[in-house]
Structure formats: structure tokens, C-alpha cells
Design a protein around this motif. Sequence first.
Motif, short mmCIF file in Angstrom:
data_model
loop_
_atom_site.label_atom_id
_atom_site.label_comp_id
_atom_site.label_asym_id
_atom_site.label_seq_id
_atom_site.Cartn_x
_atom_site.Cartn_y
_atom_site.Cartn_z
N SER A 190 19.36 9.02 24.32
CA SER A 190 18.81 9.40 23.23
C SER A 190 19.56 9.07 22.03
N PHE A 191 19.04 8.87 20.86
CA PHE A 191 19.51 8.11 19.48
C PHE A 191 20.84 9.27 19.14
N TRP A 192 20.61 10.33 19.22
CA TRP A 192 21.71 11.49 18.91
C TRP A 192 22.77 11.34 19.81
N ASN A 193 22.49 11.26 20.92
CA ASN A 193 23.55 10.99 21.90
C ASN A 193 24.27 10.10 21.67
N ILE A 194 23.87 8.87 21.37
CA ILE A 194 24.38 7.44 20.95
C ILE A 194 25.32 7.72 19.61
N VAL A 195 24.69 8.52 18.56
CA VAL A 195 25.54 8.60 17.61
C VAL A 195 26.85 9.50 18.08
N ALA A 196 26.54 10.77 18.62
CA ALA A 196 27.57 11.58 18.91
C ALA A 196 28.91 10.76 19.53
N VAL A 223 24.02 3.56 11.12
CA VAL A 223 24.81 4.42 12.06
C VAL A 223 26.15 4.12 11.79
N TYR A 224 26.47 2.70 11.76
CA TYR A 224 27.98 2.48 11.82
C TYR A 224 28.60 2.89 10.53
N LEU A 225 28.19 2.78 9.31
CA LEU A 225 28.66 3.16 8.17
C LEU A 225 29.02 4.68 7.97
N PRO A 226 28.39 5.66 8.09
CA PRO A 226 28.66 6.79 8.22
C PRO A 226 29.67 7.13 9.31
N ILE A 227 29.55 6.86 10.39
CA ILE A 227 30.42 7.04 11.43
C ILE A 227 31.96 6.71 11.09
N ASN A 280 17.16 -0.75 21.69
CA ASN A 280 16.23 -0.40 22.97
C ASN A 280 15.94 1.21 22.97
N THR A 281 17.21 1.83 22.95
CA THR A 281 17.23 3.20 23.14
C THR A 281 17.09 3.97 22.02
N GLY A 282 17.82 3.39 20.84
CA GLY A 282 17.83 4.21 19.47
C GLY A 282 16.62 3.88 18.88
N GLY A 283 16.03 2.69 18.93
CA GLY A 283 14.54 2.43 18.25
C GLY A 283 14.98 1.84 16.81
#
Length: 458
Positions: free
Chosen positions: A303-309, A254-258, A242-245
Motif C-alpha cells: 500500500s502507498f502508506w506502507n511505502i511511505v512509512a 514522497v521523497y522531499l518531506p521524508i 505501480n503500487t503507490g499509483g
Amino acid sequence: MKSSPLSAFELRASASLAGIYSLRMFGMFLILPIFALYAPQLKGGDNHALVGIALGAYGLTQAILQLPFGMLSDRIGRKKVIYLGLVLMAIGSLICASADNIYVMIAGRAVQGAGAISAAITALLADLTREEHRTQAMAMIGMSIGLTFAASLAAGPAMYHYLGMPGIFVLIGVLSMAALIGVWKIVPTPTRLSFHSDAEANPATLKAVLREPQLLRLNYGIFALHAAQMAMFTVMPLVLKNTGGLDASQHWKVYLPIMAGAFIFMIPAIIYGEKKARLKQVFVAAIGIMLAAQAGMALALDSFWNIVALLALYFLAFNILEATLPSLISKIAPAQAKGTAIGVYNATQSFGTFLGGALGGWLYKHYGTPAVFGMCSTLMLGWLVIASSMQAPLPVKTQMFHIGDDWQGDPQELSKRLGALRGVKEAVVIAQERVAYLKVLQQDWDEAGVLKLIQETN
């Protein structure tokens, strides 16, 4: 003095049992990143409180049955209990695959968890390895769990795209039966069953373990860590969509590189903590990072980048904590009760999984995403306070030595003499097992003196 390597037989036993454990855990982890997206397709699946229960239900039955199954394996045999557990896992998976409503899904997940075979697997591994190599063999299983978790987060979304959720559950059932065949055909059968204090729970030592403040701190930690993990997965798939689209099939990006980055950065932190005797400092710092990640998720998933961080911080802390907690248990638990301490720790972890899923789903239904991560932040804050006051563990490692099948000496006398040697911080000889359990300094201990003393007593 350099210890001998694992024999071919021990390597086969360790690798095959690590593979069996991995297959089972892969099946349990595989649905985490996508189940919350699938659940609304079930009747009653729009009730997120029930979604959380379904996600964590396996933890409850696993927590209840883990220790009893381990004890049962002492009576009827390790492989029989493992067969039973894998069959239950397969049956539960097929129930889930056929579920058209959330209640059947909950029942299937509970049956999956009833196949609680981790204690039986570690007991079988102990039967198949020499005392001096058991820590190395157990480490292979621990490493396989970490790699399996990372692989499942990346594979789950892709498999959901191609197989759908029922197809994933059928795959889990197939993997369970493949694991059963592996136990039958590949894993060696021990010539005899023995009780191993380092790998199995002993009811006689349970009270002492439950009263040890340092171990209670660690048990709360693993409870909080896995409660927060399961609560997070009740909502994170929805947040990414919903937020990250991101479509569900893209969540692996998202999960693999993290996970890869978290694993890379985890290694130097663990090495520093172990080699420099700074494990408590690394441990507490990781809890602080986890608290920051959870608080950030409660406040700033906009935001998407907040989620990633924030996910990057979360998984960095999670990997460090997941690796250091077993090490701390081993350093702190009484030598003769290590297996019991690990059994309680594992049961607490499973109960945290259940409660985290149930509370996470309920909070999301009634109060939304911030409330879920607010709960997680509270758990982490409590853990940070508790961990900050714990005693720094001695820089020790566990060593085990076989003292001879025909040994008839005085265990208290031998324990005293072993404990007096340089670098030996604790020594316990258990006559029934014909084993000397030692906690020794990591860098400077008299291994030659220990071996000489044991040989002299035979």
C-alpha cells in the motif's frame, strides 16, 4: 582556548570545493529516483539485470580509479587531475544522453564514474587549509554531499518530467563543465603540493589499515549501506508507480518531506551520540532501524502508506549511518593512516554501489521485489551482528598542529611528550609533513599545553 576561525582564503577554498563536489554528486544522484522507469525505452532496457548494472556501473570505475587518481594528483597536480575527472564525467554524460540501447548506457555510466576525483579534491583542500582548520573544512564537503543527495531525490523526478532522461544527462554534462570552470577560476591554486596523511592514501600504511578489525567492520558497513541503497533504487521507482499509483513526475512529493523529516530527526541523534559518548549505541540502533525498514520492504510494500512509512524509516537510518560512519573512521583509524583509511572506505563504498545495482537488478528480474529487499535485509542483519561486537570508540576528536617548516627535532620524542599531556590519547609527529596529529578527548584536553610544547620545540 578558542581556535581561530577559517581565514577568508580558507573559506573560499572550502566553499568552492564543496560546491564543485556537490555539482558532481548532484549529477550522479539525479537519475536514481527515475532511471528504472526510463530504462525500458532503451533497446535491451527491458532486461532489469542490465538496468541494475547501468545504474551502478559508475561505482565500479570509481572504486578502481579513486585511489590511483589521488596518487596521480601528487605527481602532476591536483587541478589537472580534477580537470581530467570532470571532462570524463561530461563525456560519459553525453554518451548516456545519446544512448539508444542499454549497453551504450552502461558504457557511458562507466565513463562517468571514471572521473573519480574525490581523493584529488580532498588533497587540494588539504593543500589550501591550515592543519588546525582542516577538519572543519572537510566537514563542509561532507555536509554538502548530504544536502545534495536530498536535493537530487526531489529534483530528479521533476527534471525528468520537463527534460526527459537525455536532457538530464546533458544537464549533468553542463554541470560538469561549469564545475571545471569553477575549479579554474574560483578555487585557489596552492603554492606547493604536499602529502597529507589525514587526507590522502599512503601505500605504506595500506596493509595496516586492511588488517585492522575495527576498520574492516566499518568498511563492511559502508559497503552494505550503499549496496542496499543502489539495490533499492533498481525497484523503488517501479513500486511507487505501480503500487503507490504515482506518476514519475510526482515522486518528489514522497521523497522531499521524508528527506526533510529524516534530516531533522537525525540531528539530535548525532548530537546525543557525540556529546554523551554513546555513538556506538546510536550507530547500532540505526542499523536495527535500517534492518526493520528493509525487512518491511521485503514483506509489506502493498500500500502507498506502507511505502511511505518504510521509506521514512529507511532514510532516517540512512542519514544517521551516513553521518556517523566517517566520524567512527576518524576516531578509530591510526592518526598517521587516517587518509588511507578514508581512501579504502570510499573505494569500498563505490564497489558496494556497483554490486548493489548489479545484484538488485538481477534479483528483480528473476525473483521480484521481495528478493531484492531480502538481499538488503541479509546485508543489514550481517552488519548488525558485526557492529554489535565492535568496541565502543573513545570520545575523541582529531586535532592537527603545524610544528614549523624549519623544525629539526626528534619526532618520536615530541610524540611521546605530547601523548603524556592531559586528554591526549594518541600523538604522532610526522617530520616530513611538519605536522603533529593528535587524538584528544572531546571535553577535557590540555590544548594550551600542546601549543606551548610545540612552540618550545621551534
